[in-house]
Scaffold this motif. Structure first.
Motif, mmCIF file in Angstrom:
data_model
loop_
_atom_site.group_PDB
_atom_site.id
_atom_site.type_symbol
_atom_site.label_atom_id
_atom_site.label_comp_id
_atom_site.label_asym_id
_atom_site.label_seq_id
_atom_site.Cartn_x
_atom_site.Cartn_y
_atom_site.Cartn_z
ATOM 1 N N GLN A 88 0.832 -1.410 0.097
ATOM 2 C CA GLN A 88 -0.083 -0.080 0.327
ATOM 3 C C GLN A 88 0.899 1.418 -0.109
ATOM 4 O OE1 GLN A 88 -3.446 -0.139 2.608
ATOM 5 N NE2 GLN A 88 -3.608 2.128 2.746
ATOM 6 N N PRO A 89 1.868 1.513 0.689
ATOM 7 C CA PRO A 89 2.547 2.813 0.845
ATOM 8 C C PRO A 89 3.160 2.992 -0.571
ATOM 9 C CG PRO A 89 3.166 1.375 2.772
ATOM 10 C CD PRO A 89 2.304 0.441 1.886
ATOM 11 N N ILE A 90 3.721 2.006 -1.211
ATOM 12 C CA ILE A 90 4.289 2.174 -2.516
ATOM 13 C C ILE A 90 3.206 2.660 -3.555
ATOM 14 C CG2 ILE A 90 5.368 0.959 -4.438
ATOM 15 C CD1 ILE A 90 7.094 -0.733 -2.290
ATOM 16 N N LEU A 91 2.098 1.872 -3.626
ATOM 17 C CA LEU A 91 1.077 2.010 -4.545
ATOM 18 C C LEU A 91 0.366 3.457 -4.171
ATOM 19 C CD1 LEU A 91 -0.502 -1.480 -4.751
ATOM 20 C CD2 LEU A 91 1.225 -0.269 -6.361
ATOM 21 N N LEU A 92 0.345 3.784 -3.234
ATOM 22 C CA LEU A 92 -0.286 5.245 -2.841
ATOM 23 C C LEU A 92 0.624 6.290 -3.364
ATOM 24 C CD1 LEU A 92 -1.805 4.882 0.850
ATOM 25 C CD2 LEU A 92 -2.963 5.066 -1.402
ATOM 26 N N SER A 95 0.159 6.367 -6.874
ATOM 27 C CA SER A 95 -1.065 6.993 -7.181
ATOM 28 C C SER A 95 -0.943 8.707 -6.841
ATOM 29 C CB SER A 95 -1.995 6.627 -6.018
ATOM 30 O OG SER A 95 -2.332 5.432 -6.261
ATOM 31 N N ASN A 96 -0.120 9.113 -5.831
ATOM 32 C CA ASN A 96 -0.035 10.649 -5.502
ATOM 33 C C ASN A 96 0.789 11.347 -6.771
ATOM 34 O OD1 ASN A 96 -1.120 10.678 -3.303
ATOM 35 N ND2 ASN A 96 0.478 10.129 -2.066
ATOM 36 N N TRP A 97 1.581 10.588 -7.288
ATOM 37 C CA TRP A 97 2.421 11.285 -8.557
ATOM 38 C C TRP A 97 1.623 11.266 -9.721
ATOM 39 C CZ3 TRP A 97 4.357 8.580 -12.557
ATOM 40 C CH2 TRP A 97 4.851 7.622 -12.399
ATOM 41 N N LEU A 98 0.812 10.302 -9.770
ATOM 42 C CA LEU A 98 -0.195 10.313 -11.094
ATOM 43 C C LEU A 98 -0.971 11.356 -10.986
ATOM 44 C CD1 LEU A 98 -0.763 6.126 -11.392
ATOM 45 C CD2 LEU A 98 0.759 7.965 -12.809
ATOM 46 N N GLU A 174 -8.544 4.682 -3.404
ATOM 47 C CA GLU A 174 -9.212 3.553 -3.175
ATOM 48 C C GLU A 174 -8.610 2.250 -3.869
ATOM 49 O OE1 GLU A 174 -13.554 5.217 -1.948
ATOM 50 O OE2 GLU A 174 -12.977 5.129 -4.113
ATOM 51 N N LEU A 175 -8.371 2.586 -4.937
ATOM 52 C CA LEU A 175 -7.859 1.558 -6.115
ATOM 53 C C LEU A 175 -6.530 1.018 -5.691
ATOM 54 C CD1 LEU A 175 -7.777 -0.208 -8.816
ATOM 55 C CD2 LEU A 175 -6.821 1.919 -9.907
ATOM 56 N N SER A 176 -5.607 1.997 -5.201
ATOM 57 C CA SER A 176 -4.379 1.364 -4.581
ATOM 58 C C SER A 176 -4.254 0.658 -3.332
ATOM 59 C CB SER A 176 -3.296 2.757 -4.415
ATOM 60 O OG SER A 176 -3.249 3.545 -5.441
ATOM 61 N N LYS A 177 -5.237 0.873 -2.614
ATOM 62 C CA LYS A 177 -5.727 0.170 -1.369
ATOM 63 C C LYS A 177 -6.298 -1.355 -1.771
ATOM 64 C CE LYS A 177 -6.167 4.343 1.463
ATOM 65 N NZ LYS A 177 -7.053 5.303 2.172
ATOM 66 N N GLU A 178 -7.106 -1.231 -2.666
ATOM 67 C CA GLU A 178 -7.800 -2.692 -2.956
ATOM 68 C C GLU A 178 -6.802 -3.458 -3.610
ATOM 69 O OE1 GLU A 178 -10.487 -5.553 -3.098
ATOM 70 O OE2 GLU A 178 -10.595 -3.674 -1.907
ATOM 71 N N SER A 180 -3.737 -3.480 -3.227
ATOM 72 C CA SER A 180 -2.710 -3.665 -2.174
ATOM 73 C C SER A 180 -3.346 -4.839 -1.392
ATOM 74 C CB SER A 180 -2.545 -2.574 -1.062
ATOM 75 O OG SER A 180 -1.720 -1.564 -1.647
ATOM 76 N N ASN A 181 -4.583 -4.670 -0.983
ATOM 77 C CA ASN A 181 -5.086 -5.777 -0.485
ATOM 78 C C ASN A 181 -5.247 -7.485 -0.987
ATOM 79 O OD1 ASN A 181 -5.959 -4.276 1.837
ATOM 80 N ND2 ASN A 181 -8.009 -3.795 1.008
ATOM 81 N N ILE A 182 -5.255 -7.292 -2.426
ATOM 82 C CA ILE A 182 -5.294 -8.396 -3.180
ATOM 83 C C ILE A 182 -3.724 -8.896 -2.859
ATOM 84 C CG2 ILE A 182 -5.521 -9.306 -5.662
ATOM 85 C CD1 ILE A 182 -7.674 -6.967 -5.895
ATOM 86 N N ILE A 183 -2.776 -8.384 -3.324
ATOM 87 C CA ILE A 183 -1.600 -8.485 -3.289
ATOM 88 C C ILE A 183 -1.025 -9.295 -1.982
ATOM 89 C CG2 ILE A 183 0.824 -7.941 -3.619
ATOM 90 C CD1 ILE A 183 0.074 -5.961 -5.665
#
Length: 191
Positions: A88-92, A95-98, A174-178, A180-183
């Motif tokens: 999650q931290p990496i994906l967030l 997401s922030n720079w996107l 929310e996408l990043s969190k979801e 992350s949960n899957i991984i």
């Protein structure tokens, strides 16, 4: 012209060229964009274009390289640790720079000809996961690990593509969190 004005002029010209290219990829495939298309859209002369770029491929390569550098910089902050336990931290962060340049990334990811660029992003994620220091070496050396890493990396890239197309009613966070949960859940089964 003094050095400072010359520097500002060069920055402005490269920005106009980049923006023109980004506008044009909304309309046509990357490989069909010409120097003439760019100089007309940017309202600059050919000499200005060639002062900064050899050809259109050099423009697309520079844009791709800038995005790749940002991605590597973002991932590098996490020191190849704990990705599978908590992505999650990496994906967030990604997401922030996107979100910082949303329209540009949306255009880039949805454009015809983006496949090569997206494959480069996937390779970055694969490499990052392969070097996760929390995964034991005996697991890293298995074909199953390689399959899983490619599956996760492809899934991450695909989900961002789907989101940028507007096919999901989630926020990017929310996408990043979801994802992350899957991984995280899947990695508990695998490792």
């Amino acid at each position: 012209m003094n050095k400072k004005a010359e520097y500002k002029s060069a920055i402005r010209s490269r920005k106009l060229i980049r923006e023109a290219f980004a506008d044009l990829i909304k309309e046509k495939d990357w490989n069909k964009i010409t120097v003439t298309d760019i100089v007309k859209r940017a309202d600059i002369n050919r000499g200005t274009f060639y002062a900064h770029y050899q050809d259109v491929k050099a423009v697309s390569d520079q844009i791709g390289n800038e995005v790749i550098e940002k991605m590597l910089e973002s991932l590098g902050e996490f020191n190849y640790k704990c990705f599978f336990q908590n992505p999650q931290p990496i994906l967030l962060k990604v997401s922030n720079w996107l979100k910082e340049d949303f329209e540009f990334y949306k255009t880039l990811i949805n454009s015809n000809g983006a496949e090569q660029f997206l494959e480069r992003l996937k390779t970055i994620f694969v490499n990052y996961m392969e070097f996760d220091s929390d995964v034991p070496e005996n697991i890293k050396n298995t074909p199953a690990f390689r399959i899983r890493v490619n599956f996760f990396a492809g899934g991450i890239i695909n989900m961002f593509q789907v989101w940028f197309r507007g096919d999901l009613e989630y926020s990017i966070d929310e996408l990043s969190k979801e994802v992350s949960n899957i991984i995280s859940c899947a990695s508990e089964l695998f490792f």
